[in-house]
Design a protein around this motif. Structure first.
Motif, PDB file in Angstrom:
ATOM      1  N   ASP A  53      39.744  10.479 -30.327  1.00 41.39           N
ATOM      2  CA  ASP A  53      40.163  10.992 -31.385  1.00 41.39           C
ATOM      3  C   ASP A  53      40.013   9.657 -32.455  1.00 41.39           C
ATOM      4  OD1 ASP A  53      43.296   9.900 -31.994  1.00 41.39           O
ATOM      5  OD2 ASP A  53      42.533  10.124 -29.603  1.00 41.39           O
ATOM      6  N   ALA A  54      39.808   9.980 -33.853  1.00 41.56           N
ATOM      7  CA  ALA A  54      39.580   9.095 -34.767  1.00 41.56           C
ATOM      8  C   ALA A  54      40.769   8.006 -35.130  1.00 41.56           C
ATOM      9  CB  ALA A  54      39.343   9.835 -36.136  1.00 41.56           C
ATOM     10  N   SER A  55      42.146   8.495 -34.995  1.00 38.18           N
ATOM     11  CA  SER A  55      43.154   7.647 -35.120  1.00 38.18           C
ATOM     12  C   SER A  55      43.295   6.511 -33.833  1.00 38.18           C
ATOM     13  CB  SER A  55      44.333   8.414 -35.296  1.00 38.18           C
ATOM     14  OG  SER A  55      44.617   9.153 -34.004  1.00 38.18           O
ATOM     15  N   SER A  56      43.145   6.969 -32.800  1.00 35.31           N
ATOM     16  CA  SER A  56      43.379   6.032 -31.755  1.00 35.31           C
ATOM     17  C   SER A  56      42.086   5.087 -31.718  1.00 35.31           C
ATOM     18  CB  SER A  56      43.381   6.928 -30.487  1.00 35.31           C
ATOM     19  OG  SER A  56      42.069   7.348 -30.190  1.00 35.31           O
ATOM     20  N   VAL A  57      40.839   5.578 -32.075  1.00 31.65           N
ATOM     21  CA  VAL A  57      39.754   4.609 -32.355  1.00 31.65           C
ATOM     22  C   VAL A  57      39.935   3.557 -33.080  1.00 31.65           C
ATOM     23  CG1 VAL A  57      37.270   4.610 -32.873  1.00 31.65           C
ATOM     24  CG2 VAL A  57      38.089   6.219 -31.262  1.00 31.65           C
ATOM     25  N   ARG A  58      40.228   4.005 -34.275  1.00 35.27           N
ATOM     26  CA  ARG A  58      40.462   2.901 -35.555  1.00 35.27           C
ATOM     27  C   ARG A  58      41.711   2.004 -35.393  1.00 35.27           C
ATOM     28  NH1 ARG A  58      38.592   2.643 -40.265  1.00 35.27           N
ATOM     29  NH2 ARG A  58      37.384   4.655 -40.277  1.00 35.27           N
ATOM     30  N   ALA A  59      42.943   2.494 -34.589  1.00 36.02           N
ATOM     31  CA  ALA A  59      43.810   1.529 -34.189  1.00 36.02           C
ATOM     32  C   ALA A  59      43.367   0.598 -33.231  1.00 36.02           C
ATOM     33  CB  ALA A  59      44.977   2.653 -33.626  1.00 36.02           C
ATOM     34  N   THR A  60      42.638   1.021 -32.254  1.00 35.78           N
ATOM     35  CA  THR A  60      42.294   0.115 -31.148  1.00 35.78           C
ATOM     36  C   THR A  60      41.390  -0.798 -31.848  1.00 35.78           C
ATOM     37  OG1 THR A  60      42.544   2.105 -29.409  1.00 35.78           O
ATOM     38  CG2 THR A  60      41.238   0.165 -28.964  1.00 35.78           C
ATOM     39  N   LEU A  61      40.480  -0.382 -32.657  1.00 39.99           N
ATOM     40  CA  LEU A  61      39.361  -1.364 -33.129  1.00 39.99           C
ATOM     41  C   LEU A  61      40.251  -2.427 -34.061  1.00 39.99           C
ATOM     42  CD1 LEU A  61      36.368   0.904 -34.213  1.00 39.99           C
ATOM     43  CD2 LEU A  61      36.538  -0.355 -32.117  1.00 39.99           C
ATOM     44  N   ASP A  62      40.925  -2.014 -35.091  1.00 40.54           N
ATOM     45  CA  ASP A  62      41.862  -2.947 -35.812  1.00 40.54           C
ATOM     46  C   ASP A  62      42.545  -3.759 -34.925  1.00 40.54           C
ATOM     47  OD1 ASP A  62      40.482  -1.706 -38.030  1.00 40.54           O
ATOM     48  OD2 ASP A  62      42.406  -0.513 -38.390  1.00 40.54           O
ATOM     49  N   ARG A  63      43.134  -3.503 -33.944  1.00 42.07           N
ATOM     50  CA  ARG A  63      44.042  -4.166 -32.946  1.00 42.07           C
ATOM     51  C   ARG A  63      43.232  -5.359 -32.168  1.00 42.07           C
ATOM     52  NH1 ARG A  63      45.755  -0.660 -30.348  1.00 42.07           N
ATOM     53  NH2 ARG A  63      44.726  -0.974 -28.273  1.00 42.07           N
ATOM     54  N   THR A  64      42.034  -4.852 -31.817  1.00 41.92           N
ATOM     55  CA  THR A  64      41.041  -5.727 -31.114  1.00 41.92           C
ATOM     56  C   THR A  64      40.503  -6.827 -31.973  1.00 41.92           C
ATOM     57  OG1 THR A  64      40.564  -3.865 -29.689  1.00 41.92           O
ATOM     58  CG2 THR A  64      39.324  -5.867 -29.680  1.00 41.92           C
ATOM     59  N   VAL A  65      40.108  -6.265 -33.199  1.00 46.28           N
ATOM     60  CA  VAL A  65      39.545  -7.066 -34.213  1.00 46.28           C
ATOM     61  C   VAL A  65      40.446  -8.437 -34.701  1.00 46.28           C
ATOM     62  CG1 VAL A  65      38.657  -7.502 -36.500  1.00 46.28           C
ATOM     63  CG2 VAL A  65      37.773  -5.918 -34.963  1.00 46.28           C
ATOM     64  N   SER A  66      41.762  -7.847 -34.571  1.00 46.37           N
ATOM     65  CA  SER A  66      42.845  -8.580 -35.284  1.00 46.37           C
ATOM     66  C   SER A  66      43.202  -9.772 -34.082  1.00 46.37           C
ATOM     67  CB  SER A  66      44.096  -7.823 -35.614  1.00 46.37           C
ATOM     68  OG  SER A  66      45.170  -8.999 -35.853  1.00 46.37           O
ATOM     69  N   ALA A  67      43.187  -9.344 -32.966  1.00 52.41           N
ATOM     70  CA  ALA A  67      43.373 -10.303 -31.816  1.00 52.41           C
ATOM     71  C   ALA A  67      42.393 -11.240 -31.585  1.00 52.41           C
ATOM     72  CB  ALA A  67      43.619  -9.364 -30.497  1.00 52.41           C
ATOM     73  N   LEU A  68      41.182 -10.811 -31.678  1.00 44.20           N
ATOM     74  CA  LEU A  68      39.913 -11.697 -31.472  1.00 44.20           C
ATOM     75  C   LEU A  68      39.904 -12.741 -32.527  1.00 44.20           C
ATOM     76  CD1 LEU A  68      37.050  -9.133 -30.478  1.00 44.20           C
ATOM     77  CD2 LEU A  68      38.311 -10.939 -29.013  1.00 44.20           C
ATOM     78  N   GLN A  69      40.272 -12.413 -33.889  1.00 48.49           N
ATOM     79  CA  GLN A  69      40.391 -13.009 -34.954  1.00 48.49           C
ATOM     80  C   GLN A  69      41.178 -14.362 -34.742  1.00 48.49           C
ATOM     81  OE1 GLN A  69      38.297 -12.653 -37.506  1.00 48.49           O
ATOM     82  NE2 GLN A  69      38.775 -14.495 -38.669  1.00 48.49           N
TER      83      GLN A  69
END
Length: 572
Positions: A127-143
């Motif tokens: 679902d779109a909400s879980s995808v965006r939340a996961t991507l944002d969380r992963t990008v933030s962690a990698l940053q």
């Protein structure tokens, strides 16, 4: 009488301003012409300055060995430094980018592994909400994880079918990703590209972009891609600093090499310049000049050899001067001493000549020959005395205004009987107006008599042409014959004392063999020229040129030395 000025009348012409109206602006065409004139003057000044600078540069190049060696060294050293600098800079740049690229790839691989762990189960539903939340969380962690490759930005994309959900540390970076890189990653490959990626201010800057697919944790045809964007600002600054350092170092190295070359050249050129200056002073008569000898190297040996040569030249010149003075004194003394016995012998010969009618024929003929040879001997003695005066430097010019046309006519009249005996015609060409020159008439007349007599003797019965001409500063007389002529080698010796083109030839006119030598000295005393042209079979032409004013400098002659028209040959 007083002149009055009437006021101008208004005629209604367009150029006259009406009362109450403002005066018109200056004519635009006149302003343009003035600007063009000023621009033309400026261009001429620039061209003149450039031409003068180029002329000085060319003169310095031709006249200075140091300048040539310095310029050549600068060109060669500069070329070598530029090539070495380019190669060195290229290697440093490749090395910096290689280290940056390797660190970026390693960091991207570690990020892919971390992203795989983060998205496992996080977006299983899709679902779109879980995808965006996961991507944002992963990008933030990698940053926040950082890495050895320096500052970076992270972009993750989730794509399934026609739907694509991006997650990025900065929103505008996603749109700037290289298309070819995305296509390569979409094919399942890890790849990198150098591209212009906007910074926070929107200005493009060089960046290294590394992309890789993230495997696992997705359902169906969904695909996740991870991109790292590493700005190359730090590397650009390092390369700029290295470039500046290389340029400054290369320039300093080039100037250092040029300085060494100029210094070494000066060590060699200075003794050569000293030798040239010493040689010049020796040529001017300062025979005591010598070079300073320092050390025992090659230049010292050069100076020693030069000084030895100067000593030898001084001894030889001194000996030659002594011999010359002895010869001059001997000639003068002998000539004077022969005067008394010659006078006595002439008196006796004159008595015999007058009484030859009472002698037998062969004795009478001997008396005639004795008188003729004594006359020739007296002429030779007179010429020797004249030559000795020139050699001693005591000849004096008695210049006064003289009509050269009348003088030429007098010489031709005096040589007429000689020309008639040789079957030769004298042709005189002189201008109608008088040619007045400040000359020593006696010496100029002697020159012309010698030239005309020589032309008659060698003219083979052909006409002898005497031409007079003048210009505002000089006058010239040419004597042209059409006899046997002269070769170029003969022309170089024709004014030598006692010289004959054919030693076996017997003089039919007589003379001492010193006439042309004395004529040359007479011309030089006038600061004039006495020159000869000759061609075998076409005759010869002598040209006398003298300044109109005594002591004037000659810059040219009114008559050409080479005849304008050459006769094809003598009539048979």
């Amino acid at each position: 009488m007083t002149a009055t000025r009437t006021p101008p009348v208004d005629t209604g012409t367009p150029g006259t301003p009406e009362p109450g109206r403002p005066r018109r602006a200056p004519d635009a065409a006149r302003i343009r012409r003035a600007l063009r004139r000023r621009a033309g003057v400026l261009r001429r000044r620039v061209r003149l300055t450039t031409r003068r600078a180029a002329s000085r540069a060319v003169h310095a190049w031709r006249s200075s060995l140091q300048v040539r060696i310095g310029a050549i060294t600068m060109v060669v050293a500069g070329t070598v430094v530029i090539i070495v600098s380019l190669v060195l800079f290229s290697q440093i740049r490749d090395q910096l980018l290689s280290v940056k690229r390797q660190a970026a790839v390693d960091q991207a691989q570690a990020g892919v592994l971390y992203a795989q762990e983060e998205i496992t189960g996080g977006i299983a539903t899709g679902d779109a909400s879980s995808v965006r939340a996961t991507l944002d969380r992963t990008v933030s962690a990698l940053q926040q994880r950082g890495g050895a490759a320096g500052d970076f930005d992270v972009v993750m994309t989730y794509r399934t079918g026609d739907r694509e959900v991006p997650g990025a540390s900065r929103a505008f970076i996603y749109a700037a990703l290289p298309v070819d890189l995305r296509a390569d990653v979409d094919g399942g490959n890890q790849s990198y590209r150098y591209a212009e990626i906007p910074d926070a201010a929107g200005e493009p800057r060089a960046s290294l972009v590394v992309g890789a697919p993230v495997q696992g944790g997705t359902a169906g045809s969904a695909q996740i891609e991870l991109y790292y964007v590493f700005p190359l600002s730090q590397e650009a600054e390092s390369l700029s600093l290295i470039r500046s350092t290389v340029v400054i170092s290369g320039f300093a190295l080039t100037m250092f090499v040029v300085g060494i070359a100029v210094l070494v050249t000066r060590l060699v050129v200075d003794p050569v310049r000293q030798a040239a200056g010493t040689a010049q002073r020796l040529a001017e008569g300062q025979l005591e000049e010598r070079m300073l000898v320092r050390g025992e190297d090659d230049l010292a040996r050069l100076a020693t050899s030069f000084n030895a040569m100067a000593d030898s030249l001084q001894r030889q010149i001194t000996q030659l001067e002594a011999l010359s003075q002895l010869q001059q004194r001997f000639t003068s003394d002998v000539s004077h001493e022969l005067r008394t016995p010659l006078t006595t012998v002439q008196m006796a010969a004159e008595v015999l000549h007058e009484a030859r009618g009472d002698f037998p024929p062969h004795v009478a003929r001997s008396a005639e020959l004795l008188r003729a040879e004594l006359d020739r001997f007296e002429s030779l003695l007179t010429d020797l005395l004249e030559i000795s005066r020139y050699d001693a430097g005591v000849a004096v010019l008695d210049a006064e205004p003289t009509d050269l046309g009348a003088l030429v006519a007098r010489v031709a009249a005096g040589m007429y009987s000689l020309a008639e005996r040789h079957g030769c015609e004298l042709v005189v060409d002189r201008p109608d107006e008088d040619v007045i020159a400040e000359v020593d008439a006696r010496r100029v007349e002697r020159i012309l008599r010698n030239l005309v007599g020589n032309a008659i003797e060698h003219g083979a019965g052909q006409p002898v042409e005497i031409t007079l001409a003048a210009n505002p500063t000089a006058a010239a007389v040419t004597v042209r014959d059409h006899g046997v002529g002269l070769t170029s080698a003969d022309a170089q010796h024709v004014f030598d004392r006692f010289w004959r083109a054919d030693p076996s030839r017997v003089r039919s006119v007589g003379g001492s063999g010193l006439g042309l030598s004395i004529s040359l000295e007479d011309a030089r005393l006038h600061k004039g020229w006495l020159q000869v042209w000759g061609q075998p079979g076409s005759g010869a032409q002598f040209r006398l040129t003298v300044p109109l004013a005594a002591g004037g400098e000659l810059t040219g002659s009114p008559l050409p030395l080479r005849p304008a028209v050459l006769r094809p040959g003598r009539p048979s």
